[in-house]
Design a protein around this motif. Structure first.
Motif, short mmCIF file in Angstrom:
data_model
loop_
_atom_site.label_atom_id
_atom_site.label_comp_id
_atom_site.label_asym_id
_atom_site.label_seq_id
_atom_site.Cartn_x
_atom_site.Cartn_y
_atom_site.Cartn_z
N VAL A 239 0.03 -24.90 4.13
CA VAL A 239 0.63 -25.06 5.39
C VAL A 239 0.27 -23.78 5.54
O VAL A 239 -0.35 -22.70 5.31
N PRO A 240 1.29 -23.81 6.99
CA PRO A 240 0.96 -22.35 7.43
C PRO A 240 1.39 -21.87 7.24
O PRO A 240 2.42 -20.86 6.55
N GLN A 241 0.42 -20.12 7.35
CA GLN A 241 0.67 -19.04 7.44
C GLN A 241 2.34 -18.16 7.88
O GLN A 241 2.73 -17.29 6.62
N LYS A 242 2.54 -18.09 9.17
CA LYS A 242 3.78 -17.78 9.60
C LYS A 242 5.19 -18.76 8.46
O LYS A 242 5.39 -17.69 9.20
N VAL A 243 4.77 -19.91 7.76
CA VAL A 243 6.02 -20.18 6.78
C VAL A 243 6.41 -19.50 6.02
O VAL A 243 4.91 -19.43 5.05
N LEU A 244 7.25 -19.00 5.56
CA LEU A 244 7.07 -18.85 4.13
C LEU A 244 7.93 -19.86 3.62
O LEU A 244 8.51 -20.55 3.30
N ASP A 245 7.87 -19.13 2.32
CA ASP A 245 8.45 -20.14 0.97
C ASP A 245 9.61 -20.41 0.77
O ASP A 245 9.62 -21.82 0.68
N THR A 246 10.72 -19.43 1.15
CA THR A 246 12.53 -19.78 1.37
C THR A 246 12.24 -20.69 2.56
O THR A 246 13.27 -20.79 2.06
N GLU A 247 11.55 -20.12 3.37
CA GLU A 247 11.72 -20.91 4.71
C GLU A 247 11.65 -22.78 4.32
O GLU A 247 11.61 -23.84 5.22
N LEU A 248 10.15 -23.00 3.60
CA LEU A 248 9.82 -23.83 3.13
C LEU A 248 10.73 -24.93 2.72
O LEU A 248 10.60 -26.18 2.43
N LYS A 249 10.93 -24.35 1.72
CA LYS A 249 12.03 -25.00 0.78
C LYS A 249 13.43 -25.60 1.30
O LYS A 249 13.70 -27.53 1.39
N LYS A 250 13.73 -25.64 2.34
CA LYS A 250 14.38 -26.18 3.15
C LYS A 250 14.42 -27.21 4.18
O LYS A 250 14.93 -28.09 4.38
N SER A 251 12.65 -27.71 4.36
CA SER A 251 12.78 -28.97 4.29
C SER A 251 12.21 -29.96 3.70
O SER A 251 12.09 -30.59 4.38
N PHE A 252 12.36 -29.61 2.93
CA PHE A 252 11.49 -30.78 1.68
C PHE A 252 12.99 -31.69 1.53
O PHE A 252 12.39 -33.45 1.16
N ALA A 253 14.01 -31.10 1.88
CA ALA A 253 14.96 -32.23 1.87
C ALA A 253 15.03 -33.12 2.68
O ALA A 253 16.31 -34.30 2.86
N HIS A 254 14.74 -32.82 3.68
CA HIS A 254 14.42 -34.22 5.31
C HIS A 254 13.04 -34.87 5.68
O HIS A 254 13.48 -35.89 6.34
N PHE A 255 12.88 -35.38 4.26
CA PHE A 255 11.50 -36.11 4.21
C PHE A 255 11.39 -37.18 3.40
O PHE A 255 11.85 -36.54 1.90
N ASN A 256 11.32 -38.04 2.87
CA ASN A 256 11.98 -39.37 1.57
C ASN A 256 10.14 -39.06 0.80
O ASN A 256 9.29 -38.46 0.76
N GLU A 257 11.79 -38.58 -0.18
CA GLU A 257 10.41 -38.07 -1.67
C GLU A 257 9.73 -36.55 -1.39
O GLU A 257 8.97 -36.72 -2.29
N GLY A 258 10.19 -36.00 -0.08
CA GLY A 258 10.26 -33.88 -0.42
C GLY A 258 8.76 -34.24 -0.10
O GLY A 258 8.49 -33.01 0.06
N ARG A 259 8.59 -35.52 0.80
CA ARG A 259 6.93 -35.42 1.16
C ARG A 259 6.82 -34.88 2.70
O ARG A 259 6.51 -35.16 3.62
N ILE A 260 6.53 -32.99 2.63
CA ILE A 260 6.44 -32.82 4.32
C ILE A 260 5.20 -32.64 4.69
O ILE A 260 4.71 -33.21 3.93
N PRO A 261 5.79 -32.65 6.22
CA PRO A 261 4.67 -32.18 6.47
C PRO A 261 3.68 -31.39 5.65
O PRO A 261 3.46 -30.15 5.64
N ARG A 262 1.96 -31.58 5.58
CA ARG A 262 1.02 -30.28 4.68
C ARG A 262 -0.20 -31.55 5.82
O ARG A 262 -0.62 -31.77 5.53
#
Length: 824
Positions: free
Chosen positions: A243-266
């Motif tokens: 993932v991008p360096q400027k995205v923290l894991d705490t911010e990243l966790k909020k993104s999983f629910a918005h994609f099918n099976e939690g497969r976020i952009p990577r």
């Protein structure tokens, strides 16, 4: 003990357990054992054998017949030639020899007798003594054994029954028994546990593996996140993602629910010119959001880029898994035939039937989409995100093909193995469901990975000098997927592999936190054999076979240094320098569009869709993107056969290998799909050795007509190459040729040697069949005119000539229905 009447057959079914106990008590279970001249695996038992048997050799094996002894164990059908050297008991065990076939790979057993054929099942009863034994395999091989007159009839009948009753039955749980038969002995378990992994390839199982890949690609703006270490965010994604360096894991966790099976952009891969390739699933439209969610996902989508993001929709242009399964089934039926029912496709309808399978059409569509993405990445300074509904099928195909086209490292053996490990095994492709080893879930079955291998073979056939890996390697990987003993293919994701290998689950308590506990519902058992990875080729092939997996290629120079994450030394004339920062385009069906909303968000208060805070891109930038693709002639390919149609200049090893997608350029993978076709056709047409095979007669007629057409065109038209080029422009994608005799001569496209023709066959038991030399029609050299047939591609000259062109047949490239020849 191994010979007798039918009444002792049931007793022999108890022999594996009895022999296993006797050998373990006597200490004879060494690394390998010599039983009747067969080198057995530790714990492997011979159930039946037949002496004085001849095996039919394929074209790759030299053709003809090979005499030896046929064995059937509880793991494989083995054939030991008479002239084979004595096995070395101190050598490491090999699961399958050069003439062996695993029982799990057999699809059906057919015997041939006096003027009759019969499909043998576990409940069949034979009323005649078989003269030939034909094994149809799941990997599209057809293996034929001919029994000699001196072979005892009891051995012939017993080994036929044994094979029919021991090859993998169609019922759940049979895979486990097959694995135990091959790997279940104590010695074999210990041997596998001591095997060392290949250190030259990247396994992508740890943080250091992913960091190594980021460093290799020069992706300095990305980092490895372990937010999915315990598969809490997504059960199908791997433990570690980039993932991008400027995205923290705490911010990243909020993104999983918005994609099918939690497969976020990577992140998947970075082009040397600075573009990034991403993969993601479709958006969940019914999930409410906050303002921070939009900001976090935009940071992930754009990654280290601030200029442009192109979302490539894969679901509308590429085939569905159901389409791929149907096309592959039709291709199997066409190539293998069925001698038990004497049903075969007439020779004059073979090519038209091949087109109707749509297998080559699906291969062409995947290569076209991958070429579009490769050209976008070549432009530099943008992010390309592949979007699929579940991100587990066609996104694996396209992302892998893009890297094969653009990255020379992925065209080496270890680089290609690392690519498959990253984009398929770790990315969560459903190998277990798509291959359907249990044969109990036909709705999920689809050979998506085999379609990818076919696409790679198409690239290899057009650019053989740019690949270190060879056709033998692709063929070995194709065959290995049908052998259910490798951990790489026996799971749908990394989570399932971890559950089988570790046999534990996870629980959380406020005091101890997350801890590993025994999983009560786990289907695995501590006594299950350890499954090796498919990349341990020494378990399957001898050193002689493994040496043919690679070929020498020139060393690839390292990419130029990246400046601030982007390659600025060679600016592209088609770069969109005037693009609005933060613009997002959608590429679907070959055209670009400007979506009004960056993401389909729905407001948490009103429940209606809300526009993104980013500015909508201008439609004036869309023609610039389309020019980027048209510059490489991806939309108009008829002129692609000429050597001057593509941009000329110094050969850049990092330029994408764009394939030619016309009908004549898309060939059929003969060494894979037609390994058993000539066998099946030979049995359907019992002929003597003095008469040529029907396919050879057809090839002879086509060659004679080709010679006449070449003579007429030479005498009437002084410039045959110009006339041929016009004919090709009129037949863009309508002609599909079975065996093109030569490849287009362009940058990095060496000439391929013509494949051999078939030999004559004889199916009578007793006297040895006579093998005739390959058929070649006699013709003269007529001033450089083309001398190629459509079926087997004989060439009159050994060197490529600049004026050689394809001569597609009229009537959409199909043969005439009357006599199988090309109408004038």
């Amino acid at each position: 003990m191994l010979t007798g009447s039918k009444t002792t057959f049931k007793v022999r079914q108890m022999l594996p357990d009895i022999k296993e106990r006797m050998l373990s008590q006597s200490g004879m279970n060494a690394r390998s054992r010599d039983v009747f001249g067969l080198r057995c695996l530790p714990g492997e038992c011979v159930l039946q054998r037949a002496v004085m048997v001849r095996k039919k050799l394929t074209a790759r094996e030299g053709r003809g017949w090979l005499s030896g002894t046929l064995f059937c164990t509880h793991f494989r059908v083995a054939f030991v030639p008479q002239e084979s050297p004595k096995p070395d008991d101190n050598a490491d065990p090999v699961l399958l020899g050069d003439h062996d076939v695993a029982l799990a790979s057999i699809e059906k057993v057919v015997v041939v007798g006096p003027n009759r054929t019969k499909l043998v099942t576990p409940n069949s009863s034979l009323k005649f003594t078989p003269e030939e034994l034909v094994l149809y395999c799941r990997d599209m091989r057809v293996i034929c054994f001919l029994f000699d007159r001196l072979t005892p009839d009891a051995q012939v009948i017993e080994i036929t029954y044994t094979i029919a009753k021991t090859y993998q039955p169609v019922k759940p749980g049979s895979i486990l028994s097959f694995q135990n038969a091959a790997l279940g002995s104590v010695e074999m378990k210990q041997f596998l546990s001591n095997r060392r992994r290949d250190t030259h390839m990247n396994w992508f199982e740890s943080t250091s593996d992913w960091e190594q890949e980021l460093e290799r690609c020069g992706a300095s703006g990305w980092r490895v996140s372990s937010v999915n270490d315990r598969f809490e965010m997504s059960t199908s994604l791997p433990k570690f993602i980039a993932v991008p360096q400027k995205v923290l894991d705490t911010e990243l966790k909020k993104s999983f629910a918005h994609f099918n099976e939690g497969r976020i952009p990577r992140w998947c891969w970075r082009h040397p010119r600075g573009s990034d390739l991403l993969r993601m699933a479709s958006f969940q439209n019914n999930i409410y959001h906050e303002k921070d969610d939009i900001r976090n996902l935009e940071m992930i989508l754009f990654g280290c880029q601030s200029t442009l993001c192109v979302v490539v929709e894969l679901g509308e242009e590429l085939p569905s898994p159901a389409d791929i399964q149907l096309a592959h089934s039709r291709l199997r039926t066409l190539c293998l035939g069925d001698i038990s029912t004497s049903v075969s496709v007439p020779d004059d309808k073979w090519l038209s039937t091949l087109e109707s399978t749509h297998w080559l059409d699906y291969t062409r569509s995947c290569l076209r989409k991958a070429s579009e993405v490769a050209c976008l990445l070549r432009g530099g300074h943008l992010t390309v995100a592949l979007q699929e509904a579940e991100d587990r099928d066609m996104s694996c195909v396209v992302s892998s093909l893009v890297q094969v086209m653009c990255d020379p490292h992925c065209r080496t053996q270890h680089g290609f193995q690392s690519l498959v490990q990253k984009e398929w095994v770790m990315a969560g492709h459903r190998f277990y469901s798509r291959i359907n080893y249990h044969r109990d879930n036909d709705k999920e079955e689809a050979p998506v990975f085999l379609l990818f291998l076919d696409c790679v073979w198409q690239l290899w056939s057009q650019y053989p000098s740019r690949f270190q890996l060879t056709e033998d390697f692709l063929l070995a990987l194709h065959d290995s997927i049908h052998l259910p003993i490798f951990s790489s293919f026996l799971a749908n994701c990394q989570r399932e592999r971890c559950k089988r290998s570790q046999n534990h689950g996870q629980s959380y308590t406020p005091v101890n936190g997350w801890r590993d506990v025994p999983h009560p519902d786990s289907s695995s058992d501590p006594s299950d054999p350890p499954l090796p990875p498919v990349w341990d080729w020494a378990l399957q092939y001898s050193k002689h076979r493994r040496d043919r997996f690679t070929q020498p290629v020139p060393a690839t120079p390292p990419p130029q240094p990246l400046l601030n994450g982007n390659l600025n030394t060679k600016p592209d004339t088609h770069r969109l320098a005037d693009t609005i920062p933060g613009s997002v385009f959608l590429l679907s069906r070959g055209t670009f569009s400007c979506p009004a909303n960056l993401l389909p968000w729905r407001s948490s208060s009103s429940g209606v869709y809300k526009k993104s805070h980013r500015r909508a891109p201008s439609s004036e930038n869309v023609p610039g993107l389309e020019r980027l693709l048209k510059a490489w002639a991806l939309t108009e390919l008829p002129q692609g056969l000429t050597s001057t149609s593509r941009p000329q200049g110094p050969l850049d090893p990092y330029e994408p290998l764009l394939p030619l997608l016309m009908g004549p350029c898309m060939g059929l993978w003969r060494e894979c799909y037609l390994r058993g076709a000539l066998h099946a056709q030979a049995f359907s047409h019992p002929i003597s050795a003095n008469h040529p095979h029907p396919v050879e007669r057809l090839a002879s007629e086509v060659q004679q007509l080709k010679d006449k057409l070449a003579q007429v065109s030479t005498s009437t038209d002084p410039s045959p190459s110009t006339k041929t080029e016009n004919n090709l422009n009129q037949n863009t994608n309508n002609g599909t040729f079975l065996f093109p005799s030569s490849r287009p001569q362009g940058p990095g496209v060496p000439r391929l040697a013509p494949p051999p023709t078939s030999s004559n066959h004889q199916t009578s038991r007793g006297s040895p069949p006579v093998s005739a030399p390959p058929f070649r029609s006699s013709h003269k050299d007529n001033g450089g005119s083309s001398k190629h047939t459509f079926l087997f591609g004989h060439s009159s000259s050994t060197e490529a000539r600049p004026d050689q062109r394809y001569y597609p047949a009229p009537n959409n490239g199909k043969l005439s229905k009357s006599n199988g020849s090309i109408p004038s």
